[in-house]
Design an enzyme around this catalytic site. Structure first.
Site, PDB file in Angstrom:
ATOM      1  CB  SER A 112      -0.942  -0.044   1.209  1.00 56.36           C
ATOM      2  OG  SER A 112      -1.964   0.894   1.089  1.00 56.36           O
TER       3      SER A 112
ATOM      4  CG  HIS B 230      -4.704  -3.235   0.080  1.00 54.78           C
ATOM      5  ND1 HIS B 230      -4.358  -2.503  -1.027  1.00 54.78           N
ATOM      6  CD2 HIS B 230      -4.103  -2.610   1.131  1.00 54.78           C
ATOM      7  CE1 HIS B 230      -3.587  -1.487  -0.670  1.00 54.78           C
ATOM      8  NE2 HIS B 230      -3.415  -1.533   0.637  1.00 54.78           N
TER       9      HIS B 230
ATOM     10  CG  ASP C  99      -6.187  -3.729  -3.502  1.00 53.59           C
ATOM     11  OD1 ASP C  99      -7.069  -3.181  -2.810  1.00 53.59           O
ATOM     12  OD2 ASP C  99      -5.019  -3.300  -3.566  1.00 53.59           O
TER      13      ASP C  99
END
Length: 451
Positions: A163, A429, A369
């Site tokens: 991220s 994610h 994601d």
């Protein structure tokens, strides 16, 4: 008393000798399996780190690489979330993790930027406000770490991330490469892996609508609304109004939640958690209402009650060095708020510089994601000025399986020269959480280990 002491010693020694077959040489005590500590990266700014030595039944840690893991947010704790929810030796129930990356590498978790996790500042003016400060703080940390842990100076060193951690990893990797070239940091830096990474926020935002539409999570009306707010964000970024872009980004997420019945931004196959109650919002002390929503979705979501209790209870007691005034994650809201102006800035150019410097760059992304969907990742990759981009694009991807016996496709992979991409199927994610076996296989491939 002296004769009695001597007799006891001889008895103990005799029994110890009987415990081992003749000819067996007892090994000296090995290095501790884990270490942790603080590094003061600036006056009154303290960064916490936690190192686990590789745990492989057939290889010593010196035969395996060292991986530094960087969490996202900014403000999410690698020493907490990455460690106990994703790749560390134990899960948050303190049970052994079968897919821990310690099978393939030593892992260095770092709570960064300062204020994240157990890291802290003594003065609120010292929170990082941009990537430049994040990078300079990490250079101080890495210089200190490799100076004191000389056993890791020659071991291949990789930076893996997730991220917003990927955005930080790109900047840190470029600065570290330069420091190694100059000789100011002694380490064997090999490359970086950017997982579901916030490299180009605009490309992610522009792909949200088409991605959700293609997966039947938006209808025509919803697509039009998401597209409209995405264009607002694009206009703000084109005018270098990055603070406004962050605010509009929060607005876009709200539009998506309304149209999708609260899809989870980290995995489209699940529902988002309910909004915080008013009293919880008051406790965040954020200066702007849109930051409350953003923090709740993207940092507080990783500081769930069970993990919070673990870190501020048993783990705090185990570590013994956490100051009384420091609560795990207690300053994370401030970390997030201070980085708001920098949040939407792209770093595609930094990836280009890494490739030009011949640093190995890997991009990996979870199929499910949304916040950093794969379509958006592919979009910014097409913008690279890397001379070999055409040759990379012309490569055919190859299917990957978690084991030779498996018939289910776990991922696709493509690589050319010093750039690689992994498409991880059935993962959101947090790739290691969703597909632990495939994530571990990927680590071995990136670090060039035989399976």
């Amino acid at each position: 008393m002296e004769l009695l002491d001597l007799a006891v010693c001889l008895f103990v020694l005799f029994n110890v000798c009987l415990s081992y077959p003749q000819g067996v040489v007892l090994k000296q005590p090995q290095e501790p399996k884990e270490l942790w500590g603080y590094v003061q990266v600036r006056s009154k700014a303290h960064m916490f780190w936690w190192l686990y030595y590789a745990n492989n039944p057939t290889k010593d840690f010196t035969e395996l690489p060292l991986i530094m893991w960087l969490q996202g947010g900014p403000g999410a704790s690698g020493c907490g979330f990455g460690n106990f929810e994703e790749i560390g030796p134990l899960d948050k129930e303190m049970k052994p993790r079968n897919t821990t990356w310690l099978q393939a590498a030593s892992i260095l978790f770092v709570d960064n930027p300062v204020g994240t996790g157990f890291s802290y500042v003594d003065d609120c003016s010292l929170f990082a406000k941009n990537l430049t400060t994040v990078v300079s703080d990490m250079m101080v940390f890495l210089r200190d770490f490799f100076t004191h842990r000389t056993e890791f100076q020659t071991i291949p060193f990789y930076i893996f991330s997730e991220s917003y951690g990927g955005k930080m990893a790109a900047g840190i990797a470029l600065a570290l490469h330069g420091a190694v070239q100059k000789g100011s940091i002694k380490c064997n830096f090999v490359g970086t892996a950017l997982g579901d990474s916030w490299i180009s926020p605009l490309d992610s935002v522009l792909s949200w609508g088409p991605y959700l539409y293609s997966t039947s999570l938006l209808d025509d009306h919803g697509l039009a609304e998401v597209t409209a707010v995405a264009k607002e964000i694009m206009d703000a970024i084109n005018k270098n109004q990055y603070g406004l872009a962050t605010e509009l980004w929060s607005k876009a997420e709200g539009v998506i939640e309304e149209n999708t019945d609260n899809v989870n931004f980290y995995n489209i196959m699940t529902k988002e958690v309910p909004e915080m109650k008013a009293n919880e919002q008051e406790n965040l002390h954020l200066s702007k209402s849109y930051l409350i929503r953003l923090y709740q979705r993207h940092v507080k979501n990783m500081h769930k009650n069970s993990l919070n209790e673990l870190m501020n209870g048993p783990i705090r007691k185990k570590l013994k060095i956490i100051p009384d005034c420091v609560k795990w994650g207690g300053q994370s809201t401030k970390v997030f708020e201070n980085m708001a102006e920098d949040f939407m800035r792209p770093v595609i150019d930094i990836v280009d510089q890494l490739l030009a410097a011949n640093v190995n760059v890997t991009v990996y992304n979870g199929q499910l994601d949304l916040i950093v969907d794969t379509m958006g990742q592919e979009a910014w990759i097409r913008k690279l000025k890397w001379p070999s981009l055409d040759q990379f694009s012309q490569q055919r991807w190859k299917a990957l399986y978690v084991s030779p016996e498996s018939t289910e496709t776990a991922a696709f992979h493509k690589a050319y020269e010093n750039f690689a991409f992994f498409w991880i199927l059935k993962a959101g994610h947090m790739v290691p959480s969703d597909q632990g076996e495939m994530a571990l296989k990927m680590v071995r491939m990136v670090t060039q280990q035989k399976h």
